[in-house]
Design a protein around this motif. Structure first.
Motif, mmCIF file in Angstrom:
data_model
loop_
_atom_site.group_PDB
_atom_site.id
_atom_site.type_symbol
_atom_site.label_atom_id
_atom_site.label_comp_id
_atom_site.label_asym_id
_atom_site.label_seq_id
_atom_site.Cartn_x
_atom_site.Cartn_y
_atom_site.Cartn_z
ATOM 1 N N TYR A 1 0.831 -1.204 0.000
ATOM 2 C CA TYR A 1 0.000 0.000 0.000
ATOM 3 C C TYR A 1 0.870 1.260 0.000
ATOM 4 N N ASN A 2 1.882 1.279 0.860
ATOM 5 C CA ASN A 2 2.753 2.455 0.938
ATOM 6 C C ASN A 2 3.505 2.675 -0.385
ATOM 7 N N MET A 3 3.974 1.596 -1.005
ATOM 8 C CA MET A 3 4.708 1.749 -2.265
ATOM 9 C C MET A 3 3.782 2.219 -3.387
ATOM 10 N N SER A 4 2.565 1.706 -3.433
ATOM 11 C CA SER A 4 1.667 2.072 -4.525
ATOM 12 C C SER A 4 1.122 3.483 -4.383
ATOM 13 N N HIS A 5 1.036 4.020 -3.161
ATOM 14 C CA HIS A 5 0.537 5.372 -2.953
ATOM 15 C C HIS A 5 1.650 6.385 -2.692
ATOM 16 N N GLY A 6 2.870 5.929 -2.590
ATOM 17 C CA GLY A 6 4.005 6.833 -2.401
ATOM 18 C C GLY A 6 4.075 7.480 -1.026
ATOM 19 N N VAL A 7 3.535 6.823 -0.023
ATOM 20 C CA VAL A 7 3.571 7.379 1.340
ATOM 21 C C VAL A 7 4.615 6.641 2.163
ATOM 22 N N GLY A 8 5.041 7.256 3.253
ATOM 23 C CA GLY A 8 5.982 6.631 4.165
ATOM 24 C C GLY A 8 7.407 6.664 3.678
ATOM 25 N N LYS A 9 7.720 7.575 2.755
ATOM 26 C CA LYS A 9 9.091 7.667 2.245
ATOM 27 C C LYS A 9 9.965 8.423 3.220
ATOM 28 N N LYS A 10 11.235 8.079 3.245
ATOM 29 C CA LYS A 10 12.223 8.861 3.984
ATOM 30 C C LYS A 10 12.799 9.901 3.040
ATOM 31 N N GLU A 11 13.050 11.081 3.540
ATOM 32 C CA GLU A 11 13.558 12.143 2.654
ATOM 33 C C GLU A 11 15.054 12.177 2.613
#
Length: 71
Positions: A61-71
């Motif tokens: 889910y996080n990969m498909s929506h692009g959330v939870g990335k570290k900057e």
């Protein structure tokens, strides 16, 4: 030198024979014969599978929506 002392068994012979009779008369799979074996052979692996499935689903889910990335 010969020693005449004999070791004391861990369990009395009667208890050992009772356990042998119990395990020989139970008609289940070998890994489910004891009274607490369902916890270690069924419940814990199912819990691990559920936790891993939830974490994998969260990662997808996080990969498909692009959330939870570290900057």
């Amino acid at each position: 030198m010969t020693s005449t002392a004999t070791e004391v068994p861990f369990r009395p012979r009667e208890k050992l024979l009772d356990k042998q009779r119990f395990f020989q008369n139970v008609h289940k799979h070998t890994y489910l014969k004891g009274p607490m074996d369902k916890i270690t052979s069924v419940a814990i692996p199912l819990g691990l599978v559920a936790a891993c499935t939830a974490l994998i689903a969260q990662g997808i889910y996080n990969m498909s929506h692009g959330v939870g990335k570290k900057e």
